[in-house]
Design an enzyme around this catalytic site. Sequence first.
Site, short mmCIF file in Angstrom:
data_model
loop_
_atom_site.label_atom_id
_atom_site.label_comp_id
_atom_site.label_asym_id
_atom_site.label_seq_id
_atom_site.Cartn_x
_atom_site.Cartn_y
_atom_site.Cartn_z
N CYS A 14 0.77 -1.30 0.10
CA CYS A 14 0.09 -0.10 -0.02
C CYS A 14 0.89 1.20 -0.07
CB CYS A 14 -0.79 0.06 1.24
SG CYS A 14 -1.90 1.48 1.42
N CYS A 54 0.19 3.81 2.94
CA CYS A 54 0.54 3.25 4.12
C CYS A 54 1.98 3.56 4.21
CB CYS A 54 0.43 1.85 4.02
SG CYS A 54 -1.22 1.17 3.90
#
Length: 396
Positions: free
Chosen positions: A287, A290
Amino acid sequence: MKRQIHKRVRNASLAMALLAGGTSGAALASNEVDERGDQRRPVEARTGASGQAEVLGDRDSQKRAKQATPEQLLKTLASIPAQLRASNLSPANERAARVQAVRQIVDRIEHHADATAQERSIAGRVELMTLYQAALADPVGYGRDFHAQVERVESKAPGSKEAANAAAMLLVQRDLAKSEVSLAVLPKLEAFSRKYEGEPVGLELFTLLGMRMEREGKGKDAAEVLKRAVALYPGNPMTKMLEGKLHRLEAVGQPMSLKGKTLEGSEFDVASLKGKVVLVDFWATWCGPCRASMPGLKELYDRYRSQGLEIVGVNLDSVSGVAKDFVEESGMDWTQIFDAADGNAISSHYGIQAIPTVFVIGRDGNVATTSHRTEEELEAVIRDLLAKQPLLTSES
Protein backbone atom coordinates in the site's frame (compact mmCIF):
# COMPACT_ATOMS: atom_id res chain seq x y z
CA MET A 1 -36.01 26.84 -38.55
CA LYS A 2 -34.02 26.12 -41.73
CA ARG A 3 -30.82 25.80 -39.71
CA GLN A 4 -32.50 23.40 -37.26
CA ILE A 5 -33.70 21.22 -40.13
CA HIS A 6 -30.20 21.13 -41.60
CA LYS A 7 -28.85 19.99 -38.22
CA ARG A 8 -31.45 17.23 -37.98
CA VAL A 9 -30.61 16.12 -41.52
CA ARG A 10 -26.92 16.02 -40.71
CA ASN A 11 -27.30 14.12 -37.44
CA ALA A 12 -29.57 11.56 -39.04
CA SER A 13 -27.19 11.11 -41.96
CA LEU A 14 -24.37 10.39 -39.53
CA ALA A 15 -26.56 7.80 -37.88
CA MET A 16 -27.24 6.14 -41.22
CA ALA A 17 -23.55 6.18 -42.08
CA LEU A 18 -22.76 4.40 -38.83
CA LEU A 19 -25.53 1.90 -39.47
CA ALA A 20 -23.88 1.00 -42.74
CA GLY A 21 -20.61 0.33 -40.92
CA GLY A 22 -17.06 1.08 -42.00
CA THR A 23 -17.53 4.85 -42.03
CA SER A 24 -14.34 6.68 -41.14
CA GLY A 25 -14.03 9.68 -38.88
CA ALA A 26 -13.07 11.78 -41.90
CA ALA A 27 -16.22 10.75 -43.71
CA LEU A 28 -18.29 11.64 -40.68
CA ALA A 29 -16.60 15.00 -40.40
CA SER A 30 -17.42 15.73 -44.03
CA ASN A 31 -21.10 15.75 -43.09
CA GLU A 32 -20.58 18.88 -40.97
CA VAL A 33 -22.61 21.98 -41.80
CA ASP A 34 -20.91 25.27 -42.58
CA GLU A 35 -21.83 28.63 -41.05
CA ARG A 36 -24.53 29.27 -43.68
CA GLY A 37 -26.27 26.01 -42.79
CA ASP A 38 -25.29 24.48 -46.15
CA GLN A 39 -24.29 20.86 -46.03
CA ARG A 40 -20.81 20.15 -47.33
CA ARG A 41 -21.79 16.66 -48.39
CA PRO A 42 -25.32 16.23 -49.71
CA VAL A 43 -27.66 13.60 -48.33
CA GLU A 44 -30.96 12.50 -49.73
CA ALA A 45 -33.79 13.78 -47.58
CA ARG A 46 -37.48 14.45 -47.76
CA THR A 47 -39.92 16.42 -45.65
CA GLY A 48 -42.33 14.30 -43.64
CA ALA A 49 -45.84 15.07 -42.54
CA SER A 50 -44.49 16.86 -39.48
CA GLY A 51 -42.56 19.28 -41.68
CA GLN A 52 -39.24 17.96 -40.31
CA ALA A 53 -36.47 16.58 -42.45
CA GLU A 54 -36.24 12.79 -42.62
CA VAL A 55 -33.12 11.14 -43.93
CA LEU A 56 -33.34 8.36 -46.44
CA GLY A 57 -29.58 7.87 -46.74
CA ASP A 58 -28.05 6.32 -49.82
CA ARG A 59 -29.66 3.05 -50.88
CA ASP A 60 -26.42 1.05 -50.67
CA SER A 61 -25.95 2.05 -47.02
CA GLN A 62 -29.50 1.05 -46.21
CA LYS A 63 -29.08 -2.28 -47.95
CA ARG A 64 -25.85 -3.08 -46.09
CA ALA A 65 -27.45 -2.14 -42.78
CA LYS A 66 -30.45 -4.38 -43.42
CA GLN A 67 -28.21 -7.32 -44.34
CA ALA A 68 -25.97 -6.99 -41.26
CA THR A 69 -26.05 -9.75 -38.66
CA PRO A 70 -26.82 -8.96 -35.00
CA GLU A 71 -23.14 -9.52 -34.20
CA GLN A 72 -22.08 -7.03 -36.87
CA LEU A 73 -24.63 -4.51 -35.63
CA LEU A 74 -23.30 -4.84 -32.07
CA LYS A 75 -19.77 -4.19 -33.33
CA THR A 76 -21.02 -1.10 -35.14
CA LEU A 77 -22.77 -0.04 -31.94
CA ALA A 78 -19.50 -0.31 -30.03
CA SER A 79 -17.64 1.73 -32.65
CA ILE A 80 -19.97 4.74 -32.54
CA PRO A 81 -18.24 6.74 -29.75
CA ALA A 82 -14.78 6.49 -31.32
CA GLN A 83 -16.03 7.36 -34.80
CA LEU A 84 -17.95 10.37 -33.57
CA ARG A 85 -15.02 11.62 -31.49
CA ALA A 86 -13.01 11.71 -34.71
CA SER A 87 -15.71 13.68 -36.51
CA ASN A 88 -14.90 17.08 -34.93
CA LEU A 89 -18.56 17.81 -34.30
CA SER A 90 -19.65 20.18 -31.57
CA PRO A 91 -20.54 18.39 -28.29
CA ALA A 92 -24.26 18.98 -28.81
CA ASN A 93 -24.23 17.70 -32.39
CA GLU A 94 -22.07 14.71 -31.48
CA ARG A 95 -24.50 13.86 -28.68
CA ALA A 96 -27.49 14.09 -31.02
CA ALA A 97 -25.80 11.96 -33.68
CA ARG A 98 -24.82 9.33 -31.13
CA VAL A 99 -28.32 9.04 -29.67
CA GLN A 100 -29.90 8.74 -33.10
CA ALA A 101 -27.36 6.23 -34.41
CA VAL A 102 -27.65 4.07 -31.29
CA ARG A 103 -31.44 4.13 -31.40
CA GLN A 104 -31.56 3.02 -35.01
CA ILE A 105 -29.07 0.20 -34.53
CA VAL A 106 -30.78 -1.00 -31.36
CA ASP A 107 -34.10 -1.00 -33.18
CA ARG A 108 -32.57 -3.17 -35.93
CA ILE A 109 -31.20 -5.61 -33.37
CA GLU A 110 -34.48 -5.81 -31.44
CA HIS A 111 -36.40 -6.64 -34.63
CA HIS A 112 -33.75 -8.86 -36.20
CA ALA A 113 -35.04 -12.40 -36.69
CA ASP A 114 -31.68 -13.93 -35.76
CA ALA A 115 -30.95 -11.81 -32.67
CA THR A 116 -30.62 -13.73 -29.40
CA ALA A 117 -32.07 -12.59 -26.09
CA GLN A 118 -28.55 -11.76 -24.89
CA GLU A 119 -27.84 -9.62 -27.97
CA ARG A 120 -31.10 -7.73 -27.49
CA SER A 121 -30.26 -7.24 -23.81
CA ILE A 122 -26.80 -5.86 -24.63
CA ALA A 123 -28.28 -3.48 -27.18
CA GLY A 124 -30.87 -2.29 -24.66
CA ARG A 125 -28.21 -1.57 -22.06
CA VAL A 126 -26.18 0.42 -24.59
CA GLU A 127 -29.23 2.52 -25.42
CA LEU A 128 -29.93 3.14 -21.73
CA MET A 129 -26.33 4.19 -21.09
CA THR A 130 -26.28 6.43 -24.16
CA LEU A 131 -29.46 8.20 -23.10
CA TYR A 132 -28.23 8.44 -19.52
CA GLN A 133 -25.01 10.14 -20.61
CA ALA A 134 -26.98 12.47 -22.86
CA ALA A 135 -29.37 13.29 -20.00
CA LEU A 136 -26.45 14.15 -17.73
CA ALA A 137 -25.13 16.63 -20.29
CA ASP A 138 -28.54 17.95 -21.34
CA PRO A 139 -31.25 17.12 -18.75
CA VAL A 140 -33.88 19.22 -20.51
CA GLY A 141 -33.26 17.71 -23.94
CA TYR A 142 -32.82 14.06 -22.97
CA GLY A 143 -34.06 13.56 -19.40
CA ARG A 144 -37.58 12.70 -20.50
CA ASP A 145 -36.27 10.29 -23.15
CA PHE A 146 -34.20 8.51 -20.53
CA HIS A 147 -37.19 8.11 -18.20
CA ALA A 148 -39.28 6.78 -21.08
CA GLN A 149 -36.60 4.26 -22.01
CA VAL A 150 -36.37 3.01 -18.42
CA GLU A 151 -40.14 2.50 -18.40
CA ARG A 152 -40.02 0.77 -21.79
CA VAL A 153 -37.33 -1.66 -20.67
CA GLU A 154 -39.17 -2.41 -17.46
CA SER A 155 -42.48 -2.94 -19.26
CA LYS A 156 -40.86 -5.71 -21.30
CA ALA A 157 -39.25 -7.32 -18.24
CA PRO A 158 -40.67 -6.02 -14.94
CA GLY A 159 -37.95 -5.77 -12.31
CA SER A 160 -35.28 -6.19 -14.98
CA LYS A 161 -31.63 -5.63 -14.19
CA GLU A 162 -31.28 -3.14 -17.04
CA ALA A 163 -34.07 -0.95 -15.68
CA ALA A 164 -32.73 -1.33 -12.15
CA ASN A 165 -29.29 -0.16 -13.22
CA ALA A 166 -30.79 2.76 -15.12
CA ALA A 167 -32.93 3.82 -12.17
CA ALA A 168 -29.90 3.44 -9.92
CA MET A 169 -27.98 5.87 -12.07
CA LEU A 170 -30.72 8.44 -11.63
CA LEU A 171 -30.73 7.94 -7.88
CA VAL A 172 -26.99 8.43 -7.73
CA GLN A 173 -27.17 11.47 -9.97
CA ARG A 174 -30.03 13.19 -8.16
CA ASP A 175 -29.56 12.23 -4.54
CA LEU A 176 -26.08 10.92 -3.84
CA ALA A 177 -24.26 13.48 -5.97
CA LYS A 178 -25.74 16.46 -4.15
CA SER A 179 -23.45 18.72 -2.17
CA GLU A 180 -25.29 17.57 0.97
CA VAL A 181 -26.85 14.17 1.55
CA SER A 182 -29.10 13.14 4.43
CA LEU A 183 -31.16 10.24 5.72
CA ALA A 184 -34.12 11.67 3.79
CA VAL A 185 -32.99 9.62 0.79
CA LEU A 186 -33.31 6.31 2.69
CA PRO A 187 -37.04 5.68 2.05
CA LYS A 188 -36.42 6.10 -1.67
CA LEU A 189 -33.56 3.62 -1.59
CA GLU A 190 -35.62 1.13 0.41
CA ALA A 191 -38.53 1.38 -2.02
CA PHE A 192 -36.13 0.89 -4.91
CA SER A 193 -34.60 -2.21 -3.28
CA ARG A 194 -37.99 -3.78 -2.65
CA LYS A 195 -39.11 -3.08 -6.21
CA TYR A 196 -36.01 -4.76 -7.65
CA GLU A 197 -35.73 -7.49 -5.06
CA GLY A 198 -32.74 -9.72 -5.69
CA GLU A 199 -30.83 -7.19 -7.81
CA PRO A 200 -27.52 -6.24 -6.14
CA VAL A 201 -27.57 -2.70 -7.52
CA GLY A 202 -29.71 -1.54 -4.59
CA LEU A 203 -27.15 -2.84 -2.12
CA GLU A 204 -24.44 -1.01 -4.03
CA LEU A 205 -26.40 2.23 -3.68
CA PHE A 206 -26.72 1.77 0.08
CA THR A 207 -22.98 1.16 0.24
CA LEU A 208 -22.21 4.30 -1.76
CA LEU A 209 -24.46 6.39 0.46
CA GLY A 210 -22.91 4.96 3.62
CA MET A 211 -19.38 5.63 2.36
CA ARG A 212 -20.30 9.18 1.39
CA MET A 213 -21.75 9.91 4.84
CA GLU A 214 -18.75 8.39 6.59
CA ARG A 215 -16.37 10.55 4.54
CA GLU A 216 -18.35 13.61 5.60
CA GLY A 217 -18.00 12.67 9.27
CA LYS A 218 -21.63 11.55 9.66
CA GLY A 219 -20.80 8.26 11.34
CA LYS A 220 -24.20 7.73 13.00
CA ASP A 221 -26.07 8.38 9.75
CA ALA A 222 -23.70 6.07 7.86
CA ALA A 223 -24.36 3.33 10.43
CA GLU A 224 -28.12 3.76 10.02
CA VAL A 225 -27.80 3.42 6.23
CA LEU A 226 -25.81 0.19 6.55
CA LYS A 227 -28.24 -1.25 9.12
CA ARG A 228 -31.09 -0.81 6.65
CA ALA A 229 -29.01 -2.42 3.90
CA VAL A 230 -28.13 -5.45 6.03
CA ALA A 231 -31.82 -5.91 6.91
CA LEU A 232 -32.91 -5.70 3.27
CA TYR A 233 -30.23 -8.01 1.84
CA PRO A 234 -29.75 -10.91 4.28
CA GLY A 235 -27.49 -13.63 2.96
CA ASN A 236 -25.91 -11.49 0.23
CA PRO A 237 -22.10 -12.03 0.16
CA MET A 238 -21.61 -8.26 0.25
CA THR A 239 -23.69 -8.01 3.42
CA LYS A 240 -20.92 -9.56 5.51
CA MET A 241 -18.60 -6.76 4.48
CA LEU A 242 -21.26 -4.19 5.41
CA GLU A 243 -21.65 -5.83 8.81
CA GLY A 244 -17.93 -5.29 9.29
CA LYS A 245 -18.32 -1.63 8.37
CA LEU A 246 -21.09 -1.42 10.94
CA HIS A 247 -18.78 -2.83 13.62
CA ARG A 248 -16.28 -0.11 12.77
CA LEU A 249 -18.84 2.71 12.71
CA GLU A 250 -20.36 1.56 16.00
CA ALA A 251 -16.98 0.99 17.66
CA VAL A 252 -16.67 4.56 18.94
CA GLY A 253 -17.27 4.62 22.67
CA GLN A 254 -16.91 0.84 22.92
CA PRO A 255 -13.95 -1.34 23.96
CA MET A 256 -11.97 -2.53 20.96
CA SER A 257 -11.49 -6.25 20.56
CA LEU A 258 -7.97 -6.63 19.17
CA LYS A 259 -6.23 -9.94 19.68
CA GLY A 260 -3.86 -11.82 17.41
CA LYS A 261 -0.42 -13.16 16.67
CA THR A 262 2.42 -10.74 16.10
CA LEU A 263 4.89 -10.96 13.23
CA GLU A 264 7.18 -12.77 15.66
CA GLY A 265 4.48 -15.34 16.44
CA SER A 266 3.61 -14.31 20.01
CA GLU A 267 0.06 -13.65 21.24
CA PHE A 268 -1.07 -10.05 21.76
CA ASP A 269 -4.15 -8.46 23.32
CA VAL A 270 -4.66 -4.69 23.18
CA ALA A 271 -6.35 -4.89 26.60
CA SER A 272 -2.82 -5.16 28.03
CA LEU A 273 -2.31 -1.49 27.07
CA LYS A 274 -5.26 -0.12 29.04
CA GLY A 275 -4.27 3.20 30.57
CA LYS A 276 -2.35 4.15 27.42
CA VAL A 277 -3.57 5.98 24.34
CA VAL A 278 -3.30 3.47 21.50
CA LEU A 279 -3.16 4.25 17.79
CA VAL A 280 -4.16 1.17 15.75
CA ASP A 281 -2.88 1.30 12.17
CA PHE A 282 -4.20 -1.10 9.48
CA TRP A 283 -1.54 -1.24 6.75
CA ALA A 284 0.37 -3.37 4.21
CA THR A 285 3.72 -3.15 2.45
CA TRP A 286 2.01 -3.10 -0.97
CA CYS A 287 0.00 0.00 0.00
CA GLY A 288 1.71 3.17 -1.24
CA PRO A 289 -0.21 5.58 1.04
CA CYS A 290 0.59 3.31 4.01
CA ARG A 291 4.31 3.45 3.31
CA ALA A 292 4.10 7.21 2.82
CA SER A 293 2.40 7.62 6.22
CA MET A 294 5.07 5.74 8.19
CA PRO A 295 7.46 8.69 8.73
CA GLY A 296 4.57 10.69 10.20
CA LEU A 297 3.64 7.83 12.54
CA LYS A 298 7.25 7.54 13.69
CA GLU A 299 7.31 11.26 14.48
CA LEU A 300 4.09 10.94 16.50
CA TYR A 301 5.48 7.94 18.38
CA ASP A 302 8.77 9.67 19.19
CA ARG A 303 6.98 12.85 20.27
CA TYR A 304 4.29 11.34 22.51
CA ARG A 305 5.56 7.92 23.59
CA SER A 306 6.87 9.26 26.88
CA GLN A 307 3.41 10.72 27.58
CA GLY A 308 1.66 7.38 27.13
CA LEU A 309 1.14 6.85 23.38
CA GLU A 310 1.47 3.35 21.95
CA ILE A 311 1.04 2.21 18.35
CA VAL A 312 -0.20 -1.21 17.27
CA GLY A 313 0.05 -2.11 13.61
CA VAL A 314 -2.32 -4.61 11.99
CA ASN A 315 -0.45 -5.85 8.95
CA LEU A 316 -2.52 -7.11 6.01
CA ASP A 317 0.25 -8.70 3.94
CA SER A 318 -0.12 -12.35 2.99
CA VAL A 319 3.54 -13.22 3.70
CA SER A 320 4.91 -12.36 7.13
CA GLY A 321 8.54 -12.29 5.98
CA VAL A 322 7.88 -9.39 3.61
CA ALA A 323 6.28 -7.37 6.40
CA LYS A 324 9.07 -8.25 8.85
CA ASP A 325 11.75 -7.00 6.47
CA PHE A 326 9.90 -3.74 5.87
CA VAL A 327 9.34 -3.15 9.60
CA GLU A 328 13.04 -3.64 10.35
CA GLU A 329 14.18 -1.45 7.45
CA SER A 330 11.74 1.32 8.39
CA GLY A 331 12.50 1.30 12.12
CA MET A 332 8.86 0.76 13.11
CA ASP A 333 9.48 0.18 16.81
CA TRP A 334 6.00 -0.91 17.84
CA THR A 335 3.87 -4.08 18.01
CA GLN A 336 2.75 -5.56 14.69
CA ILE A 337 -0.15 -8.04 14.51
CA PHE A 338 -0.03 -10.29 11.43
CA ASP A 339 -3.73 -10.53 10.48
CA ALA A 340 -3.30 -13.35 7.94
CA ALA A 341 -2.20 -15.67 10.76
CA ASP A 342 -5.85 -15.82 11.82
CA GLY A 343 -7.52 -15.63 8.42
CA ASN A 344 -7.67 -11.81 8.41
CA ALA A 345 -10.21 -11.98 11.21
CA ILE A 346 -9.53 -8.48 12.55
CA SER A 347 -9.79 -6.62 9.25
CA SER A 348 -12.89 -8.64 8.31
CA HIS A 349 -14.58 -7.93 11.63
CA TYR A 350 -14.13 -4.19 11.17
CA GLY A 351 -14.90 -4.14 7.43
CA ILE A 352 -11.51 -2.71 6.46
CA GLN A 353 -11.55 -2.15 2.70
CA ALA A 354 -9.27 0.85 2.29
CA ILE A 355 -5.92 1.36 3.97
CA PRO A 356 -4.35 2.98 5.79
CA THR A 357 -7.19 2.99 8.32
CA VAL A 358 -6.53 4.28 11.83
CA PHE A 359 -8.40 3.74 15.10
CA VAL A 360 -7.48 5.63 18.26
CA ILE A 361 -8.23 4.09 21.66
CA GLY A 362 -8.41 6.27 24.78
CA ARG A 363 -6.89 5.54 28.17
CA ASP A 364 -10.17 3.93 29.26
CA GLY A 365 -9.81 1.25 26.57
CA ASN A 366 -12.70 2.58 24.47
CA VAL A 367 -12.41 3.62 20.83
CA ALA A 368 -12.25 7.41 20.54
CA THR A 369 -12.30 7.71 16.75
CA THR A 370 -12.15 5.57 13.61
CA SER A 371 -11.73 8.42 11.16
CA HIS A 372 -9.63 11.50 10.69
CA ARG A 373 -9.07 13.63 7.62
CA THR A 374 -5.56 14.98 8.14
CA GLU A 375 -2.42 14.26 10.15
CA GLU A 376 -3.07 17.47 12.07
CA GLU A 377 -6.52 16.23 13.12
CA LEU A 378 -5.05 12.90 14.22
CA GLU A 379 -2.39 14.59 16.34
CA ALA A 380 -5.01 16.86 17.91
CA VAL A 381 -7.08 13.81 18.92
CA ILE A 382 -4.02 12.14 20.44
CA ARG A 383 -3.00 15.28 22.36
CA ASP A 384 -6.49 15.62 23.80
CA LEU A 385 -6.64 11.98 24.89
CA LEU A 386 -3.17 12.08 26.44
CA ALA A 387 -4.18 15.12 28.47
CA LYS A 388 -6.76 13.00 30.28
CA GLN A 389 -5.49 11.18 33.39
CA PRO A 390 -5.49 7.37 33.45
CA LEU A 391 -8.62 5.94 35.01
CA LEU A 392 -8.22 4.64 38.56
CA THR A 393 -9.02 0.96 38.90
CA SER A 394 -9.37 -1.35 41.89
CA GLU A 395 -5.95 -2.77 41.04
CA SER A 396 -4.16 0.60 41.09
